[in-house]
Design a protein around this motif. Structure first.
Motif, PDB file in Angstrom:
ATOM      1  N   HIS A 144      -5.784   8.697  -6.006  1.00  0.00           N
ATOM      2  CA  HIS A 144      -7.022   7.860  -4.708  1.00  0.00           C
ATOM      3  C   HIS A 144      -8.186   8.090  -4.311  1.00  0.00           C
ATOM      4  O   HIS A 144      -8.826   6.724  -4.550  1.00  0.00           O
ATOM      5  CB  HIS A 144      -6.119   8.466  -2.974  1.00  0.00           C
ATOM      6  CG  HIS A 144      -5.022   7.975  -2.843  1.00  0.00           C
ATOM      7  ND1 HIS A 144      -3.869   6.911  -3.504  1.00  0.00           N
ATOM      8  CD2 HIS A 144      -4.204   7.502  -1.752  1.00  0.00           C
ATOM      9  CE1 HIS A 144      -2.875   6.393  -2.908  1.00  0.00           C
ATOM     10  NE2 HIS A 144      -3.083   7.406  -1.598  1.00  0.00           N
ATOM     11  N   THR A 146      -8.645   3.930   3.301  1.00  0.00           N
ATOM     12  CA  THR A 146      -6.887   3.509   2.999  1.00  0.00           C
ATOM     13  C   THR A 146      -6.668   5.050   2.104  1.00  0.00           C
ATOM     14  O   THR A 146      -5.935   5.632   3.398  1.00  0.00           O
ATOM     15  CB  THR A 146      -5.907   1.859   2.942  1.00  0.00           C
ATOM     16  OG1 THR A 146      -6.561   1.374   3.908  1.00  0.00           O
ATOM     17  CG2 THR A 146      -4.799   2.923   3.223  1.00  0.00           C
ATOM     18  N   GLN A 147      -6.971   4.823   1.063  1.00  0.00           N
ATOM     19  CA  GLN A 147      -7.220   5.878  -0.066  1.00  0.00           C
ATOM     20  C   GLN A 147      -7.705   7.567   0.853  1.00  0.00           C
ATOM     21  O   GLN A 147      -7.380   8.355   0.111  1.00  0.00           O
ATOM     22  CB  GLN A 147      -7.503   5.410  -0.935  1.00  0.00           C
ATOM     23  CG  GLN A 147      -6.214   3.966  -1.228  1.00  0.00           C
ATOM     24  CD  GLN A 147      -5.892   4.078  -2.479  1.00  0.00           C
ATOM     25  OE1 GLN A 147      -6.470   4.850  -3.853  1.00  0.00           O
ATOM     26  NE2 GLN A 147      -5.454   2.470  -3.252  1.00  0.00           N
ATOM     27  N   HIS A 172      -3.079  -0.210  -8.390  1.00  0.00           N
ATOM     28  CA  HIS A 172      -2.059  -0.078  -7.893  1.00  0.00           C
ATOM     29  C   HIS A 172      -0.821   0.374  -8.082  1.00  0.00           C
ATOM     30  O   HIS A 172       0.580   0.610  -7.497  1.00  0.00           O
ATOM     31  CB  HIS A 172      -2.014  -1.142  -6.549  1.00  0.00           C
ATOM     32  CG  HIS A 172      -2.772  -1.297  -5.789  1.00  0.00           C
ATOM     33  ND1 HIS A 172      -3.503  -0.339  -5.637  1.00  0.00           N
ATOM     34  CD2 HIS A 172      -3.095  -1.543  -4.372  1.00  0.00           C
ATOM     35  CE1 HIS A 172      -4.426  -0.143  -4.473  1.00  0.00           C
ATOM     36  NE2 HIS A 172      -4.078  -1.715  -3.566  1.00  0.00           N
ATOM     37  N   ILE A 220       2.800   3.846   1.476  1.00  0.00           N
ATOM     38  CA  ILE A 220       2.309   3.524   0.145  1.00  0.00           C
ATOM     39  C   ILE A 220       2.554   2.418  -1.290  1.00  0.00           C
ATOM     40  O   ILE A 220       1.773   1.184  -1.245  1.00  0.00           O
ATOM     41  CB  ILE A 220       2.379   4.607  -1.244  1.00  0.00           C
ATOM     42  CG1 ILE A 220       0.785   5.391   0.005  1.00  0.00           C
ATOM     43  CG2 ILE A 220       1.662   4.741  -2.242  1.00  0.00           C
ATOM     44  CD1 ILE A 220       0.598   7.528  -1.359  1.00  0.00           C
ATOM     45  N   ALA A 268       4.970   7.316  -6.269  1.00  0.00           N
ATOM     46  CA  ALA A 268       5.868   6.611  -4.454  1.00  0.00           C
ATOM     47  C   ALA A 268       6.998   6.620  -4.954  1.00  0.00           C
ATOM     48  O   ALA A 268       8.051   7.618  -4.311  1.00  0.00           O
ATOM     49  CB  ALA A 268       4.988   5.459  -3.842  1.00  0.00           C
ATOM     50  N   ALA A 323      -0.035   3.218  -8.649  1.00  0.00           N
ATOM     51  CA  ALA A 323       0.353   4.081  -7.216  1.00  0.00           C
ATOM     52  C   ALA A 323       2.270   4.034  -7.008  1.00  0.00           C
ATOM     53  O   ALA A 323       2.835   5.292  -6.206  1.00  0.00           O
ATOM     54  CB  ALA A 323      -0.481   3.920  -6.243  1.00  0.00           C
ATOM     55  N   GLN A 364      -5.602   8.978   2.924  1.00  0.00           N
ATOM     56  CA  GLN A 364      -4.288   9.511   2.680  1.00  0.00           C
ATOM     57  C   GLN A 364      -4.313  10.853   1.724  1.00  0.00           C
ATOM     58  O   GLN A 364      -3.763  11.494   1.800  1.00  0.00           O
ATOM     59  CB  GLN A 364      -3.928   8.251   1.658  1.00  0.00           C
ATOM     60  CG  GLN A 364      -2.580   7.010   2.696  1.00  0.00           C
ATOM     61  CD  GLN A 364      -2.372   6.373   1.708  1.00  0.00           C
ATOM     62  OE1 GLN A 364      -2.719   5.722   0.425  1.00  0.00           O
ATOM     63  NE2 GLN A 364      -2.051   5.171   2.577  1.00  0.00           N
ATOM     64  N   GLN A 381       0.701  -1.260  -1.091  1.00  0.00           N
ATOM     65  CA  GLN A 381      -0.020  -1.040  -2.519  1.00  0.00           C
ATOM     66  C   GLN A 381       0.613  -2.849  -2.896  1.00  0.00           C
ATOM     67  O   GLN A 381       0.408  -3.480  -3.812  1.00  0.00           O
ATOM     68  CB  GLN A 381      -0.178  -0.598  -3.397  1.00  0.00           C
ATOM     69  CG  GLN A 381      -1.180   1.209  -2.419  1.00  0.00           C
ATOM     70  CD  GLN A 381      -1.743   1.686  -3.478  1.00  0.00           C
ATOM     71  OE1 GLN A 381      -1.250   1.331  -4.600  1.00  0.00           O
ATOM     72  NE2 GLN A 381      -2.406   2.772  -3.560  1.00  0.00           N
TER      73      GLN A 381
END
Length: 235
Positions: A70, A99-100, A190, A216, A197, A193, A103, A220
Motif C-alpha cells: 500500500h 484509502t490505502q 492493484h 481490498i 488478499a 494486491a 488501510q 481494487q
C-alpha cells in the motif's frame, strides 16, 4: 526609468499567498495524522476479544506485506497527482492515496494490538507459501490465489510492485504520458494486491482480516476496471 518595485497592494498580497500555501500544507498534514489515529483506533478495537495470531501467521504476514504494498500505491498516486492537471486522474490518485493510507494504519494497529513486530524475521511473502485452510477458507476472487496454491517463494518480490526504475521513469514524465504509465503501473499494482488478499482469504478466518481483504478485493477490482477504461481513452 520604470519602477519595477511592487505596489503597496501587491506587497501586502504576497505574504497572504505564502500563508495560504502553508495553510494548505498544514491542513494536509493534520488530515493525515487524523486518518492514522482513526485507523489505529479502529484497528485496535476491532481485534479485541479475538485470539492473537502468531508472528509467523498468514494474518501477521499479510498485515506486514500489504502495508509495504500500500505504501508504494500511495507513492505512485502522489507522483501522478503532481504530474498531471487531469481532474479525473487526480481524483483517482487522491482516492487511492487516502484509502490505502487508512488501510495501512489499520494493519499497523493490528500488529500493535497483537503485540507483534511490524517487521517479521522471515522473508517477505513467506506467509503466501503456507498451505491454505483445506484450500477453501473463503475461496478466490479471480486472481488464482483462492485455490490454496501459490507460485511464490519466500523473499520473492510482492506481486504487482513497480520497480525502482519504473518509479524513476514515472517521475520524469508529465501530462498524458505520465497518466498512461501511472495507469499501467497501478493496474498491475492493484492486481497484485487482489492476489495477496485472495491468498489470505484462503488461509484465514480471522474476522477483521477477512473483512479488510474482501474490501481490498472489491474496491481494487472496481478500480482496475475504471483504470482500464481510462487507459483505453489514452491509447
Amino acid at each position: 526609468m520604470t519602477d519595477s518595485s511592487p505596489s503597496p497592494a501587491e506587497a501586502a498580497e504576497a505574504p497572504r499567498r505564502g500563508v495560504g500555501r502553508w495553510t494548505v500544507v498544514l491542513a494536509a498534514a493534520v488530515a493525515l495524522v487524523v486518518v492514522a489515529a482513526i485507523a489505529f483506533s479502529v484497528g485496535r478495537l476491532s481485534t479485541l476479544g479475538e485470539p492473537t495470531p502468531s508472528t509467523t501467521s498468514a494474518e501477521a504476514g499479510f498485515a506486514r506485506d500489504m502495508q509495504v504494498h500500500h505504501q508504494q500505491g500511495v507513492e505512485l498516486a502522489m507522483i501522478i497527482r503532481d504530474a498531471t492537471d487531469d481532474d479525473a486522474t487526480r481524483l483517482l490518485a487522491y482516492d487511492i492515496a487516502t484509502t490505502q493510507a487508512q488501510q495501512s494504519g489499520q494493519m499497523y494497529a493490528w500488529l500493535a494490538e497483537w503485540g507483534l513486530p511490524q517487521f517479521g524475521a522471515e522473508p517477505a511473502m513467506t506467509w503466501m507459501t503456507q498451505p491454505a485452510d483445506d484450500g477453501e477458507a473463503h475461496g478466490g476472487h479471480g486472481s488464482g490465489a483462492g485455490d490454496g496454491t501459490s507460485a511464490h517463494e519466500p523473499g520473492d518480490p510482492m506481486p504487482g510492485l513497480a520497480t525502482p526504475e519504473q518509479i524513476e521513469e514515472l517521475k520524469s514524465l508529465e501530462g498524458v504520458e505520465a497518466e498512461r504509465m501511472f495507469l499501467e503501473l497501478m493496474i498491475a499494482h492493484h492486481a497484485g494486491a487482489v492476489e495477496m488478499a485472495d491468498a489470505v482469504l484462503a488461509r484465514s478466518d480471522y474476522p477483521v482480516v477477512v473483512s479488510l481483504a474482501e474490501a481490498i478485493v472489491a474496491s481494487q477490482q472496481s478500480e482496475i476496471a475504471l483504470m482500464e477504461d481510462m487507459l483505453a481513452e489514452r491509447s
